[in-house]
Design an enzyme around this catalytic site. Sequence first.
Site, PDB file in Angstrom:
ATOM      1  N   GLU A 120     -68.773 -44.476 -11.296  1.00  0.00           N
ATOM      2  CA  GLU A 120     -67.436 -44.984 -10.953  1.00  0.00           C
ATOM      3  C   GLU A 120     -67.403 -45.429  -9.495  1.00  0.00           C
ATOM      4  O   GLU A 120     -66.858 -46.489  -9.150  1.00  0.00           O
ATOM      5  CB  GLU A 120     -66.382 -43.906 -11.186  1.00  0.00           C
ATOM      6  N   GLY A 170     -71.198 -39.606 -22.094  1.00  0.00           N
ATOM      7  CA  GLY A 170     -72.612 -39.743 -22.378  1.00  0.00           C
ATOM      8  C   GLY A 170     -73.410 -39.914 -21.097  1.00  0.00           C
ATOM      9  O   GLY A 170     -72.980 -39.544 -20.013  1.00  0.00           O
ATOM     10  N   THR A 188     -60.922 -30.354 -10.111  1.00  0.00           N
ATOM     11  CA  THR A 188     -59.573 -30.740  -9.681  1.00  0.00           C
ATOM     12  C   THR A 188     -58.644 -31.194 -10.794  1.00  0.00           C
ATOM     13  O   THR A 188     -57.471 -31.419 -10.540  1.00  0.00           O
ATOM     14  CB  THR A 188     -59.654 -31.882  -8.642  1.00  0.00           C
ATOM     15  N   ARG A 189     -59.150 -31.391 -12.029  1.00  0.00           N
ATOM     16  CA  ARG A 189     -58.289 -31.956 -13.074  1.00  0.00           C
ATOM     17  C   ARG A 189     -57.028 -31.131 -13.300  1.00  0.00           C
ATOM     18  O   ARG A 189     -55.924 -31.660 -13.412  1.00  0.00           O
ATOM     19  CB  ARG A 189     -59.057 -32.085 -14.391  1.00  0.00           C
ATOM     20  N   GLY A 209     -63.751 -33.598 -12.828  1.00  0.00           N
ATOM     21  CA  GLY A 209     -62.793 -32.933 -13.698  1.00  0.00           C
ATOM     22  C   GLY A 209     -62.834 -31.425 -13.630  1.00  0.00           C
ATOM     23  O   GLY A 209     -61.804 -30.750 -13.643  1.00  0.00           O
TER      24      GLY A 209
END
Length: 1076
Positions: free
Chosen positions: A117, A83, A54-55, A51
């Site tokens: 992820e 978290g 590139t967000r 984030g």
Amino acid sequence: MSSTNNFRQSAKAISNWRKVRIVFSALARFKYYASLRNDTWMHDVFLSFSGKETRASFTSHLYASLQNAGFRVFRDDDSLQRGDHISTSLLRAIEQTRISIIVFSKNYAQSRWCLDELLRIMECQKTIGQIVLPVFFNVDPSEVRHQTGEFGKAFQILLNRRIEKEEPELIEFNLEMKLRTALRQAAGLAGFVVPNSRNESKAIQDIVENVTRKLDKTELFIADNPVGVESRVQGMIQLMEQDIQQSNDVLLLGMWGMGGVGKTTIAKAIYNKIGRNFEGRSFLANIREVWEENAGKVNLQEQLLFDICKDMATKIQSIECGKIILKDRLCHKRVLILLDDVNTLDQLNALCGSRKWFGSGSRIIITTRDRHILSGNRVNKVFKMKHMDESESIELFSWHAFKQASPAKDFAKISRNVVEYSGGLPLALEVIGSYLFDRGITEWKSALDKLKRIPNNQVQKKLRISYDALNDDYEKEIFLDVACFFIGKDRNDVTLILDGCGLFAEIGISILVERSLVTVDDKNKLGMHDLLRDMGREIIRGKSPEELEERCRLWFHEDVLHVLSDQTGTKAIKGLALKLPRANEKRFSTKAFKKMNKLRLLQLAGVKLDGDFEYLSRNLRWLSWNGFCLAHIPTNLCRENLVSIELENSHVKLLWKEAQMMEKLKILNLSHSHCLTHTPDFSYLPKLEKLVLKDCSMLSEVSPSIGNLGEILLIDFEDCVSLRNLPRSIYKLKSLKTLILSGCVMIEKLEEDIEQMESLTTLLANNTAIKRVPFSVVRSKSIGYISLCGHVGFSHDVFPSIIWSWMSPTNYLPPLFQTCNMMSSLVPLDVPHSSSHELSSIFKYLPILRSLWVECSSELQLSHDAATILDVLYAIDYKEMEPTAITSQVSNKTTSTSQVSKHSSTSLLIQIGMNCRITNILKEIILQQNMDGNGSGGCFLPNDSYPNWLTYSSEGSSVKFEVPQVEGRNLKTIMCNVCTSTPDNVTSSGLKNMLLKNYTKATIQLYKSEALVSFEDEEGQRVVSSLEPGNKVEIHFVLENDFIVKKTTIYLVYDEPVSKTMELYHVKRFSTDEEC
């Protein structure tokens, strides 16, 4: 001792942690396979990114572009609390996504969240086949693959941080190795490299196109109850994967089995499951059937070309040309092609002549009944279709016989007997199960006894039980007609033709569909399984196996050729079809039809007839003659009973020389008749429902009598390139639902009269000379789908864009739009708060807009936009723009003059909605009370008269109220009384606009004073019907600056109950103690 205990506790903790992780891993795998079985996806795309980097830039733009392309994109929100561990909701989002895009940046590996992820994404790729697309933003793929450079430094920082925290899973589960493996695998996938120097917008466009191709949403219907499908699909995929590991060459696989065993079903499931992994895919269905059609061979080649390359422009002239084109266009593409029901080598050679036709890694799957097609080296592997085992057969049979997965309690034993008889053939299980549905045990036993009389190896005779169970001869006749002539035909057309034969086809076809004998696809085309088709034809052949002329229907070309050549036809023949290629055109004498006096269905192609056409049956209902060679229909052909005339690719110049009344004709199709110059006189075709003149390139004149077609539903003039205009009478057609003018390049306009086509739901007129959408199209209350002037889609999506195109600040409004008296309907405009500049762009047009409807996203936006609109309206000087007074445009106006001042009190009465007895009473009371108040300079108004009307009033120019629920009654009309004060020398009504704000629905409705005049009709009723009980509403009146609004009163008038009559009150009985 203490260190030993600590070690044991640590080991025990690690062991417990391992157990927990194993449980969670098992649960996760369960979720994967459950989602695989259900095939439900919550999101199309999941974005994994850092984030901080590139967000706000690349990822934000990519997210917006994917959404604009129609994809459901999951992107975690900044507001989420991050978290130590990834949230379960985020894990669930990954599992329920079809494709994951990983945006690798320099600091991606420094985020534990991102790497968690990544692990889940790569796990989903392995377990459920999720598509993974890496994007390397300002980072080299090799740095990601080997964790070197700045990317490697970021990764090491994360590892050090986790080591410092002494996280047990880092050691116990070898997490570092898993992360490195995931990074190496992800970076090894085909993706996109986006360096700083590259144009980001071009890269994003490429990514979106790639996702669009991979997530092709064109899925094929499998089955309502796909029993046993998944295991067979997996077996086929494993067969392909064995060769994929050995080689990336083009692979041909065959699926071989008897008819009805499920080859096509499994092929469709494979197509849906793995099709997105290829650059292009195509499913060519029913090749055996299509191949025999006129031009069917090149149509298949063109379909293949379109499916893979989306090329509609290329027209293939011959099979040999098609082979060259397919090879040139497909040789560099990795494709998945399924060739369904191949029964000759010619078909295979025309569609898949060589492995060299296709790019590396392509997969070609062929389904066939003929094992010889797959012999030799033609295919790499052959997958023999297996029959269903007992448990699968019972489940499939139960879904059709009981509408559940297992037999009913008392039917278990007999169900097994039926399943055993069916031999594991899916089609037999479905047909027999549907036949036995909702029948008693005694009927089942009788049916099973009947089945046992038919040999088990004769599948057609098994299926005939459904035919024998039809209610009457009408249904059987319909079934046999469909089996011989109407497979692939439009259901509505067939219904009209067979109704003309007196067969009650509407209910008959419905029953055939219910009995699983006939299918109707999503294009409304009739279908029938090959086994059922062959069974129907065998029934006909079996009644006269030796004497062809005694069969009731003839369809096999050798049989028909024999009967016509020998002129042996008899009165037994009810239907005849002979379709020959043009190269093998045959000529016969009309005398061959002399004794066929019961012939009602005639289908010819590649046939010429010589002689007197009076020999053709007077009972003829369907005449389909492709390539009709005469310049007109012979005068002595009996036409009075014809229901459908289909003369495609004919040489007709004029349909007939002498017109005669044809009251039964429903369908007229002269498509591709390139010599036709004029349409017939439609006065003689009063019952015509479907007129198709597609690609009649010389057609230049349409008879004005077309306006007499009172029952017409469809008119198709597509690609009539010589047609310059339509007769004005065509716009009088009240029944017309579909009008197709696409490709009529000479037609320059549609008349405003098109609004009179009150049933028109579909208007297709792209690729014409029409430059502007007529305003009457937008006014139309019926049009649901439109393709015109570049606007394509459903009206509720397209009409706003059409209106915005008129109102764009860079364009002038069209002359029609500038004429206020033409704008009598609401103009629905969706103006999101985020695009307030779009709302401001129409401010200059508010004075000439008759009405405006703004849909807001929230009550806050409504308040903001309404205040802005009111500010603009009060700032506009209407006196300069409108020199004529508008007094006459207000329904009622009364005036009283005060003796104390030089101002007059005026009352404006405005009615919104339909007239009724109560509105007339209320209107009379208000007008009389206002007149009675003339002496005092005030106006007196009646109070509530529940439940007939409810009163709301307020000082000033606006009234707020909540629409109440009146039991047993509906809101009928809104009466508005506006009391104003104005100088004596002002003669106009002063009313400029009415603004209605619905806070509950977040909508704004603005109407000019002229629009209020028509509010006693349907237009006003639409305004009233938009208000529902519980809606919080405010009505605001805008008057000229010289007017002072003293008080505004709103009356909500409710309709009278059906069973009661309203008590009539004399005017004097109403209280007048409320004074304004």
